[in-house]
Design an enzyme around this catalytic site. Sequence first.
Site, PDB file in Angstrom:
ATOM      1  N   HIS A 110       8.210 -11.876  19.138  1.00 19.80           N
ATOM      2  CA  HIS A 110       6.812 -12.390  19.338  1.00 19.80           C
ATOM      3  C   HIS A 110       6.446 -13.287  18.247  1.00 19.80           C
ATOM      4  CE1 HIS A 110       4.977  -9.319  22.154  1.00 19.80           C
ATOM      5  NE2 HIS A 110       6.195  -8.819  21.966  1.00 19.80           N
ATOM      6  N   ASP A 115       2.732 -19.486  13.215  1.00 15.08           N
ATOM      7  CA  ASP A 115       2.430 -18.497  14.069  1.00 15.08           C
ATOM      8  C   ASP A 115       3.281 -18.642  15.289  1.00 15.08           C
ATOM      9  OD1 ASP A 115       0.823 -16.260  14.745  1.00 15.08           O
ATOM     10  OD2 ASP A 115      -0.973 -17.168  14.221  1.00 15.08           O
TER      11      ASP A 115
END
Length: 490
Positions: free
Chosen positions: A176, A388
Amino acid sequence: MPSIPEPDVATAESGAGHDFVVVASRLPVDRVEEPDGGTSWRPSPGGLVTALEPVMREAGGVWIGWSGDDGPEPGPFEANGLDLVGMGLSAEEVRDFYEGFCNATLWPLYHDVIAPPQFHRHWWEAYVAVNRRFAQAAAQQAARGATVWIHDYQLQLVPQMLRQQRGDVRIGFFNHIPFPGYEIFAQLPWRRQVVEGLLGADLLGFQRRADATNFLRACRRAVGLTTKGSTVRVGGPGGPRDVQAAAFPISIDSAGLSEIAQREDVRKRAREIREVLGQPEIVLLGVDRLDYTKGILHRLKAYGELLNEGRLGPPQAVLVQVASPSRERVEAYRELRDEVELTVSRINGEHAEVGSTPVHYLHQSYPREEMAALYLAADVMLVTPLRDGMNLVAKEYVACRNDESGALVLSEFTGAADELGGAFLVNPHDIEGLKDTIVRATAVSPAEARRRMRSMRRRVREHDVAHWAQTFLTTLDGPTVGTDPGATAY
Ligand code: GDG
């Protein structure tokens, strides 16, 4: 240097159990202590649960994960009609595995060393031990030929450990967070073990093409393997095997969130929020876990300078910053909180007037409906991470803007920037550029805002979290035919 110990093959069961096994660091439920001293489980809704719940139900799946505290190990149980297996961590493991190796070694390392990663051998040993227990639990729960989907950086050794016990299962892994460039990854003293751990999978999913490419390079450099397109050939007792590494950008339950944002109570709440803010022309919004990767300080610096220069600020514009509490026992997070709160106080101290506050800072967590109301109340959404993996907040804002108004200021260093071409892209390190872009976004014409928002909404609607899960699982179960690390994602 300790390496991954051999698994205890004798404990691996042939598996009478489940055809679909999800292995994630956390369960999709939180433990709640009842007043009578008993325990109950409350769903902790998130994108992953929404995406995987239908597949779990259809395939009779099971979800293996940590309960989130150092209480007794829950073991197998049922909650909300889902089969769950709760793993326990001791207080030492919470410290050394979770707060240590996961959050103070891997997290900063994989986010381009924004904070210095710490390397401690006893943390690594805890990581190996916890990964082995998760692998054993997966081996016990998986039926013959099952599909096992392992999630995230906390469990990178599980694919190899599971394969050593259960050569019959199909193993997928999704990362992720970003996978860093090799020059950074190479700092990890256990880089070879981590790459080999991941290569136990049949399919490795990453957020962006660049992450998959970085991983393939690590296979060549750290382990000396050969890669061809998106595949890596690995040897093993059963003969050579091809592992595919590709991009599968994660998403949100777009339709579900869009529906919440259409509810009258949520729209009313959005109007109330604007009222209590003093009916400014422009509401700017930031929503982040309080994490140093999210660029909250850069955002505040830019906004503070815009106030100093008189280019933005009350009564015309106000900033609402939700910073939800996160990892509060890790030192770097405590320091960040202090710095953010000092910065907010300084800005407000210098620029507030009675009844008019330039920054509304909320160090709290809110229900989904309140988040949707905040997204609806905001004219300009500020998403400025320094790095991110994806950033779901950007997609959530877009999904809530049913009337196609609003502007998204988005860091180039998010996975979402690869998909949301209608955003105002920024380099958050460039404070002048960030200031100019924020001002530009506040002044965008309604027609241009609509054009930009419409294209982003189409993307988020068509590529929702169900699409993500389905694409990954179809690729995992299908033949391995990758040629390009980004080929399967788009
Ligand atoms: C990791 C990767 C990747 C936040 N505060 C509240 C709240 N949230 C929700 C947001 C959003 C989620 O938390 C945060 O997701 P992000 O994607 O922004 O970031 P991470 O937590 O760092 O997630 C990231 C993600 O995994 C998925 O793969 O995108 O790159 O770092 O959904 O809305 N939700 C509620 N109250 C809050 O106060 N209800």
